[in-house]
Scaffold this active site. Structure first.
Site, PDB file in Angstrom:
ATOM      1  N   HIS A 181      56.787 -17.559  24.162  1.00 62.94           N
ATOM      2  CA  HIS A 181      56.223 -17.597  25.296  1.00 62.94           C
ATOM      3  C   HIS A 181      57.124 -18.469  26.434  1.00 62.94           C
ATOM      4  CE1 HIS A 181      52.362 -18.416  22.960  1.00 62.94           C
ATOM      5  NE2 HIS A 181      52.040 -17.172  23.712  1.00 62.94           N
ATOM      6  N   LYS A 220      35.712 -18.770  22.056  1.00 59.40           N
ATOM      7  CA  LYS A 220      36.789 -18.571  21.178  1.00 59.40           C
ATOM      8  C   LYS A 220      37.101 -20.009  20.580  1.00 59.40           C
ATOM      9  CE  LYS A 220      41.496 -17.135  20.790  1.00 59.40           C
ATOM     10  NZ  LYS A 220      42.686 -16.659  21.559  1.00 59.40           N
ATOM     11  N   SER A 254      51.408 -17.353  18.364  1.00 55.40           N
ATOM     12  CA  SER A 254      50.684 -18.959  18.050  1.00 55.40           C
ATOM     13  C   SER A 254      50.047 -18.700  16.463  1.00 55.40           C
ATOM     14  CB  SER A 254      49.804 -19.034  19.020  1.00 55.40           C
ATOM     15  OG  SER A 254      50.443 -19.118  20.138  1.00 55.40           O
ATOM     16  N   ARG A 266      56.043  -7.580  22.447  1.00 54.50           N
ATOM     17  CA  ARG A 266      56.648  -7.933  21.089  1.00 54.50           C
ATOM     18  C   ARG A 266      56.640  -6.535  20.473  1.00 54.50           C
ATOM     19  NH1 ARG A 266      52.627 -12.563  19.862  1.00 54.50           N
ATOM     20  NH2 ARG A 266      51.622 -11.038  20.926  1.00 54.50           N
TER      21      ARG A 266
HETATM   22  P1  ADP Z   1      48.704 -16.802  22.996  1.00 54.11           P
HETATM   23  O1  ADP Z   1      47.218 -16.278  22.377  1.00 54.11           O
HETATM   24  O2  ADP Z   1      49.580 -16.523  21.560  1.00 54.11           O
HETATM   25  O3  ADP Z   1      48.925 -17.715  23.618  1.00 54.11           O
HETATM   26  P2  ADP Z   1      48.266 -14.209  24.017  1.00 54.11           P
HETATM   27  O4  ADP Z   1      47.935 -13.141  22.847  1.00 54.11           O
HETATM   28  O5  ADP Z   1      47.268 -14.783  24.855  1.00 54.11           O
HETATM   29  O6  ADP Z   1      49.254 -15.340  23.275  1.00 54.11           O
HETATM   30  O7  ADP Z   1      49.479 -13.718  24.899  1.00 54.11           O
HETATM   31  C1  ADP Z   1      50.119 -14.348  26.031  1.00 54.11           C
HETATM   32  C2  ADP Z   1      51.273 -13.542  26.439  1.00 54.11           C
HETATM   33  O8  ADP Z   1      52.284 -14.092  25.900  1.00 54.11           O
HETATM   34  C3  ADP Z   1      51.120 -11.920  26.433  1.00 54.11           C
HETATM   35  O9  ADP Z   1      51.916 -11.295  27.191  1.00 54.11           O
HETATM   36  C4  ADP Z   1      51.876 -11.865  24.975  1.00 54.11           C
HETATM   37  O10 ADP Z   1      52.325 -10.601  24.713  1.00 54.11           O
HETATM   38  C5  ADP Z   1      52.942 -12.790  25.015  1.00 54.11           C
HETATM   39  N1  ADP Z   1      53.551 -13.439  23.893  1.00 54.11           N
HETATM   40  C6  ADP Z   1      53.141 -13.928  22.909  1.00 54.11           C
HETATM   41  N2  ADP Z   1      54.039 -14.574  21.968  1.00 54.11           N
HETATM   42  C7  ADP Z   1      55.180 -13.986  22.469  1.00 54.11           C
HETATM   43  C8  ADP Z   1      56.379 -13.869  21.824  1.00 54.11           C
HETATM   44  N3  ADP Z   1      56.696 -14.330  20.725  1.00 54.11           N
HETATM   45  N4  ADP Z   1      57.473 -13.241  22.818  1.00 54.11           N
HETATM   46  C9  ADP Z   1      57.158 -12.728  23.920  1.00 54.11           C
HETATM   47  N5  ADP Z   1      55.952 -12.883  24.355  1.00 54.11           N
HETATM   48  C10 ADP Z   1      54.929 -13.314  23.706  1.00 54.11           C
END
Ligand code: ADP
Length: 164
Positions: A17, A41, A129, A90
Site C-alpha cells: 500500500h 466487516k 493485509s 497486483r
Molecule cells: P486492504 O483491504 O488490504 O487495505 P484493499 O483490498 O481494500 O486493501 O485494496 C486497497 C488498494 O490497495 C487496492 O487498490 C489494492 O489493489 C491495493 N493493494 C493492496 N495490496 C497491495 C500491494 N501489495 N501492492 C499494491 N497495491 C496493493
C-alpha cells in the site's frame, strides 16, 4: 488542483500500500488516503488503530491527507472535491474486480470519476493485509512486508488476542 483518493481497509497498511501511496503522491497535488469503515466487516484493528498506523507510515509526506469514510466512495469524493481514484493492481486476479469497480464508480458519478491503476511493485505483487495477518498469527517474519511500527502493533494485537 489535482486531488486523488486511495481507499482501502488497511487492516493493517502494508509496504505494498505504502509503495502505491508514495508513487501516487508524486503525481498529485494532494492525495487523500481514505480508510474504510465497513460496518458489516470484521477487522483485526479498529478504525482508529488502522488510521493511526496509516498516519504513522506516511508522516513524512506533506501532500497526503488521511481521512475515514463509509458509504459510497463517489459520495465521499464529491464532498471532498476529489476527481480521481488511484488503485493498485497486483496479480491478474485483482483485474476483474478492479475493472468492475472502475465501471461502477464511473457510472454512478455520471462519468465524473476517473480511475487510475498503478502496477504493484514486483516484490509486493502477492502481498495483502490478509496474508500479513496469517503470517502474524503463526509468528512468522514480517519485516519485508510491514514497517517497524506496524509490525510491532500487529505482534502486540496477536499477543492480546492469544491471551484472551
Ligand atoms: P486492504 O483491504 O488490504 O487495505 P484493499 O483490498 O481494500 O486493501 O485494496 C486497497 C488498494 O490497495 C487496492 O487498490 C489494492 O489493489 C491495493 N493493494 C493492496 N495490496 C497491495 C500491494 N501489495 N501492492 C499494491 N497495491 C496493493
Amino acid at each position: 488542483m489535482k486531488i486523488g483518493v486511495y481507499s482501502g481497509s488497511f487492516d493493517p497498511i502494508t509496504k505494498g500500500h505504502e509503495d502505491i501511496i508514495r508513487r501516487a503522491a508524486k503525481m498529485t497535488d494532494k492525495l487523500v488516503v481514505a480508510v474504510l469503515n465497513n460496518v458489516n466487516k470484521r477487522y483485526l484493528f479498529s478504525l482508529e488503530e488502522r488510521t493511526a498506523m496509516v498516519l504513522c507510515s506516511l508522516k513524512d509526506l506533506d501532500n497526503v491527507e488521511v481521512k475515514n469514510f463509509q458509504g459510497l466512495l463517489t459520495d465521499f469524493m464529491e464532498e471532498n472535491k476529489i476527481e480521481f481514484i488511484i488503485r493498485g493492481l497486483r496479480a491478474v486476479s485483482d483485474y476483474e474486480y478492479e475493472l468492475t469497480m472502475a465501471f461502477a464508480n464511473s457510472d454512478i458519478s455520471q462519468g465524473r470519476v476517473e480511475t487510475i491503476f498503478m502496477p504493484a511493485a514486483k516484490q509486493y505483487m502477492y502481498l495483502s493485509s490478509s496474508v500479513v495477518r496469517e503470517i502474524a498469527n503463526y509468528g512468522g517474519k514480517l519485516s519485508d512486508y510491514l514497517n517497524e511500527e506496524v509490525e510491532k502493533k500487529i505482534r502486540d494485537k496477536i499477543k492480546i488476542q492469544g491471551s484472551r
